[in-house]
Design a protein around this motif. Sequence first.
Motif, PDB file in Angstrom:
ATOM      1  N   THR A 158       0.843  -1.196   0.000  1.00 19.32           N
ATOM      2  CA  THR A 158       0.000   0.000   0.000  1.00 19.32           C
ATOM      3  C   THR A 158       0.880   1.248   0.000  1.00 19.32           C
ATOM      4  OG1 THR A 158      -0.181  -0.176   2.409  1.00 19.32           O
ATOM      5  CG2 THR A 158      -1.980  -1.086   1.096  1.00 19.32           C
ATOM      6  N   SER A 159       0.268   2.393  -0.179  1.00 11.43           N
ATOM      7  CA  SER A 159       0.995   3.655  -0.291  1.00 11.43           C
ATOM      8  C   SER A 159       1.892   3.892   0.927  1.00 11.43           C
ATOM      9  CB  SER A 159       0.002   4.813  -0.432  1.00 11.43           C
ATOM     10  OG  SER A 159       0.674   6.044  -0.507  1.00 11.43           O
ATOM     11  N   GLY A 160       3.149   4.224   0.681  1.00 15.22           N
ATOM     12  CA  GLY A 160       4.091   4.507   1.742  1.00 15.22           C
ATOM     13  C   GLY A 160       4.748   3.285   2.356  1.00 15.22           C
ATOM     14  N   ARG A 161       4.375   2.110   1.906  1.00 15.13           N
ATOM     15  CA  ARG A 161       4.929   0.855   2.432  1.00 15.13           C
ATOM     16  C   ARG A 161       5.833   0.200   1.397  1.00 15.13           C
ATOM     17  NH1 ARG A 161       5.562  -0.867   6.971  1.00 15.13           N
ATOM     18  NH2 ARG A 161       4.632  -2.940   6.769  1.00 15.13           N
ATOM     19  N   THR A 178     -11.792   2.234  -3.911  1.00 12.61           N
ATOM     20  CA  THR A 178     -10.553   2.651  -3.255  1.00 12.61           C
ATOM     21  C   THR A 178      -9.943   1.518  -2.445  1.00 12.61           C
ATOM     22  OG1 THR A 178     -11.930   3.569  -1.480  1.00 12.61           O
ATOM     23  CG2 THR A 178     -11.108   5.103  -3.153  1.00 12.61           C
ATOM     24  N   ALA A 205      -6.198  -0.397  -3.236  1.00 12.71           N
ATOM     25  CA  ALA A 205      -5.265   0.110  -2.236  1.00 12.71           C
ATOM     26  C   ALA A 205      -3.907  -0.576  -2.242  1.00 12.71           C
ATOM     27  CB  ALA A 205      -5.890   0.006  -0.841  1.00 12.71           C
ATOM     28  N   THR A 249      -0.978  -2.934  -7.692  1.00 16.88           N
ATOM     29  CA  THR A 249      -1.348  -2.082  -8.821  1.00 16.88           C
ATOM     30  C   THR A 249      -2.730  -2.500  -9.329  1.00 16.88           C
ATOM     31  OG1 THR A 249      -0.287  -3.574 -10.411  1.00 16.88           O
ATOM     32  CG2 THR A 249       1.043  -1.761  -9.543  1.00 16.88           C
TER      33      THR A 249
END
Length: 288
Positions: free
Chosen positions: A188-191, A244, A248, A251
């Motif tokens: 996920t975003s930031g991971r 969403t 999350a 891709t």
Amino acid sequence: MQRLACAGLLALGLLGVNQAQANRGVVFVHGTGHQTDALNNYWEPAIVNTVRAGLPNSANYAVINCNFEAYMWTSEAAGCLATQLTSFINARGITSMTVITHSNGGNVMRWILSNPTWDSRYPNIIAKTRKVNALAPSSAGTPLADAVMNGNVFEQALGWLLGYKSDAVRMQQVSWMATYNANNLYGTSGRPALPKPFRAVVGTDVESSPFDNDSYCGGYASNVGLEATQNWLAACSDGFLNCTSQSAAGTVWFRDINRTRDGEPLSHGQSRRNCFNLDTILRADVNL
């Protein structure tokens, strides 16, 4: 220069040999629930048989049956999945497999991909996994799980879809999945990125008109129920998950309407069935 050219041709030749020698397989991983016959009760043979036909050896497939009412990291869930994946790899001599997950099955598979030191079997499973095609994954949870756990009047209406207050339902509450994504799961975003491609197929809507034949694919009553639960979700949702949440982790491979027959949306039930050429899309991909 001639030596370099020869070396390049040799490398390409070896790559071709390796690809030809790869013994590919496909695995189907169900979503929330305790399955003992997921082939017939969750997926149905039609989609499984169509997809596995895309393999060089169509016998190289497995349909997982585990207790995904448990938390994803437990022996009942990820432990069971690891056992069955390892048995499949060993029994069929699999060197490269596509894992097709649905809904919460994506979370259980993502746990394995994200935590290679948790279980001694995980590294080999990760090594043999070519990609994960995650159909409608609940990567960021769903507000419907919150509704069930809060015990409001909506709970009874959701029992047929999600189940009741199991650990898997508790786990898929939005805030709980945010915590797991921030601390325990990759993709996920930031991971950190997942070690293998995790590609989401996103369902964007539900159609349940009795006058539209497409509304009957996957079961008309199921689609009516999903259109009702969609009222508690965002405009872009499959009746169980917001777009969403499905998008999350990893891709987005594609949104339903961009690839399906006639641009038909896939409800949460339809994304595990033979609906609107989803089966042929998956079949064409398993040997790529």
